[in-house]
Design an enzyme around this catalytic site. Structure first.
Site, PDB file in Angstrom:
ATOM      1  N   LYS A 263     -61.372 -12.871  78.795  1.00  0.00           N
ATOM      2  CA  LYS A 263     -61.717 -12.357  77.405  1.00  0.00           C
ATOM      3  C   LYS A 263     -62.261 -13.698  76.798  1.00  0.00           C
ATOM      4  CE  LYS A 263     -58.213 -14.624  75.072  1.00  0.00           C
ATOM      5  NZ  LYS A 263     -58.374 -15.659  74.264  1.00  0.00           N
TER       6      LYS A 263
ATOM      7  N   ASP B 299     -52.025 -10.869  74.329  1.00  0.00           N
ATOM      8  CA  ASP B 299     -53.388 -10.540  75.092  1.00  0.00           C
ATOM      9  C   ASP B 299     -53.217  -9.693  76.050  1.00  0.00           C
ATOM     10  OD1 ASP B 299     -54.002 -12.602  73.323  1.00  0.00           O
ATOM     11  OD2 ASP B 299     -54.405 -14.125  74.874  1.00  0.00           O
TER      12      ASP B 299
HETATM   13  P1  ATP Z   1     -54.429 -17.697  76.461  1.00  0.00           P
HETATM   14  O1  ATP Z   1     -56.001 -17.667  76.535  1.00  0.00           O
HETATM   15  O2  ATP Z   1     -54.082 -16.098  76.628  1.00  0.00           O
HETATM   16  O3  ATP Z   1     -53.751 -18.380  75.515  1.00  0.00           O
HETATM   17  P2  ATP Z   1     -55.038 -19.149  78.780  1.00  0.00           P
HETATM   18  O4  ATP Z   1     -56.105 -18.438  79.241  1.00  0.00           O
HETATM   19  O5  ATP Z   1     -55.024 -20.408  78.022  1.00  0.00           O
HETATM   20  O6  ATP Z   1     -54.234 -18.265  77.988  1.00  0.00           O
HETATM   21  P3  ATP Z   1     -53.445 -18.828  81.266  1.00  0.00           P
HETATM   22  O7  ATP Z   1     -54.557 -18.826  82.410  1.00  0.00           O
HETATM   23  O8  ATP Z   1     -53.235 -17.225  80.867  1.00  0.00           O
HETATM   24  O9  ATP Z   1     -54.090 -19.314  79.967  1.00  0.00           O
HETATM   25  O10 ATP Z   1     -52.340 -19.382  81.767  1.00  0.00           O
HETATM   26  C1  ATP Z   1     -51.268 -19.974  80.993  1.00  0.00           C
HETATM   27  C2  ATP Z   1     -50.351 -20.485  81.761  1.00  0.00           C
HETATM   28  O11 ATP Z   1     -49.516 -19.418  82.286  1.00  0.00           O
HETATM   29  C3  ATP Z   1     -50.486 -21.259  82.792  1.00  0.00           C
HETATM   30  O12 ATP Z   1     -50.024 -22.571  82.614  1.00  0.00           O
HETATM   31  C4  ATP Z   1     -49.875 -20.884  84.005  1.00  0.00           C
HETATM   32  O13 ATP Z   1     -48.786 -21.541  84.724  1.00  0.00           O
HETATM   33  C5  ATP Z   1     -48.881 -19.403  83.345  1.00  0.00           C
HETATM   34  N1  ATP Z   1     -49.116 -18.331  84.332  1.00  0.00           N
HETATM   35  C6  ATP Z   1     -48.261 -17.596  84.838  1.00  0.00           C
HETATM   36  N2  ATP Z   1     -48.800 -16.377  85.529  1.00  0.00           N
HETATM   37  C7  ATP Z   1     -50.148 -16.724  85.648  1.00  0.00           C
HETATM   38  C8  ATP Z   1     -51.111 -16.148  86.152  1.00  0.00           C
HETATM   39  N3  ATP Z   1     -50.887 -15.057  86.841  1.00  0.00           N
HETATM   40  N4  ATP Z   1     -52.450 -16.530  86.186  1.00  0.00           N
HETATM   41  C9  ATP Z   1     -52.530 -17.797  85.436  1.00  0.00           C
HETATM   42  N5  ATP Z   1     -51.637 -18.381  84.904  1.00  0.00           N
HETATM   43  C10 ATP Z   1     -50.435 -17.935  84.941  1.00  0.00           C
END
Ligand code: ATP
Length: 299
Positions: A11, A138
């Site tokens: 997203k 989310d």
């Molecule tokens: P958001 O935009 O929802 O705040 P983000 O996109 O910045 O999140 P994500 O890729 O969701 O970040 O990852 C956040 C943290 O979640 C990472 O540091 C990771 O270690 C942990 N995590 C746990 N499970 C997963 C997964 N299946 N995929 C990615 N990250 C994961």
């Protein structure tokens, strides 16, 4: 059924309006979610225990045990069903890890859909949405897809009618940004400058641009209250945004560090991707369209 494959989109937040900090530490948000065509894929296969393996860029930064959001989601589903189900999950990552594109939440949503199918539970999307809301703010949107306004912590969703397809370029960064850190920096900057923060409201201009499929107007209307904090924590983002000045609009996606640029057409998106890459301001520039459907069972 011995294995189920689910594709789930990333997203971008077209508007992220962050209200004052609440007593429970969260913020009231107006969050216009838009699902775009960067997909993770989850394959759930029969297994006696719940296990996970992660492949793709950034896989080494994703937990491969019970902390993985996909595993947590599968556990929550098994608990809901009242049985100790097992599954081997394989996650093929394309969504940048800690990139502000909700990749972890996407994987959680995909695991709910995949395990519901694998285990033959027959739960409705509404049932899955309830489990999703408990997993993170989310996660419900990754099930729903399309474009939607989220209020509360972002989890109360109202789908929006969108009158066209929008063409995007995403400048992916090396490394991630921690979402809680970005919120804390946002609070710190607001306090330091004595900024008065009002109740977050959806932008009328943005909603009209989406309804009309008007990308020029949308480019001017996209906004992100977390952007100054993300730039403060990662100064190079200012240069990335500047390098995309020929886009209809550019923004840090969610808590960053991915930057999203809106293009006039697929050709314009391809040109922007080339110029962002040539400027050396990103690890990779990826083209995508939105809106796209949420977590979907594939072949
Ligand atoms: P958001 O935009 O929802 O705040 P983000 O996109 O910045 O999140 P994500 O890729 O969701 O970040 O990852 C956040 C943290 O979640 C990472 O540091 C990771 O270690 C942990 N995590 C746990 N499970 C997963 C997964 N299946 N995929 C990615 N990250 C994961």
């Amino acid at each position: 059924m011995t294995s189920v494959t689910v594709r789930v989109p990333a997203k971008v937040n077209l508007q992220l309006a962050v209200g004052p900090i609440r007593d429970d530490g969260y913020h009231d948000l107006v969050n216009v979610f838009h699902a775009v065509s960067i997909f993770d894929e989850i394959v759930a296969s029969e297994g006696t225990a719940l296990t996970v393996r992660v492949e793709g860029h950034g896989a080494d930064q994703v937990p491969d045990g019970g902390d993985n959001l996909a595993v947590r989601a599968a556990h929550a589903l098994a608990t809901h069903a009242g049985r100790p189900y097992g599954a081997s999950l394989l996650i093929r990552k394309n969504i940048p890890v800690a990139g502000g594109m909700a990749g972890g939440s996407a994987d959680a949503a995909a695991a709910l859909v995949a395990c519901n199918e694998l285990w033959g539970l027959g739960l409705s999307r509404d049932d899955l949405m309830e489990i999703a809301a408990d997993l993170g703010s989310d996660v419900p949107f990754a099930l729903l897809g399309g474009t939607a306004v989220g209020t509360g912590r972002g989890e109360k969703l109202t789908p929006l009618e969108v009158g066209g397809v929008f063409h995007w370029v995403f400048a992916l960064a090396d490394g991630g940004l921690s979402t809680p850190k970005v919120y804390r920096e946002c609070d710190r900057m607001r306090e330091a400058t004595g900024m008065r923060v009002g109740w977050p409201e959806p932008s009328e201009d943005l909603l009209a641009a989406l309804r009309d499929g008007d990308s020029v107007r949308l480019g001017k209307a996209i906004s992100n209250d977390l952007q100054p904090a993300a730039i403060m924590l990662r100064r190079s983002l200012a240069r990335t945004l500047e390098a995309g000045h020929e886009a209809l609009g550019g923004i840090v996606s969610g808590s960053g560090p991915t930057c999203a640029f809106l293009a006039r057409s697929p050709e314009h998106a391809a040109e922007l991707a080339v110029s962002l890459t040539a400027a050396g301001v990103c690890r990779a520039a990826v083209i995508g369209d939105g809106p796209v459907p949420g977590a979907t069972v594939g072949s």
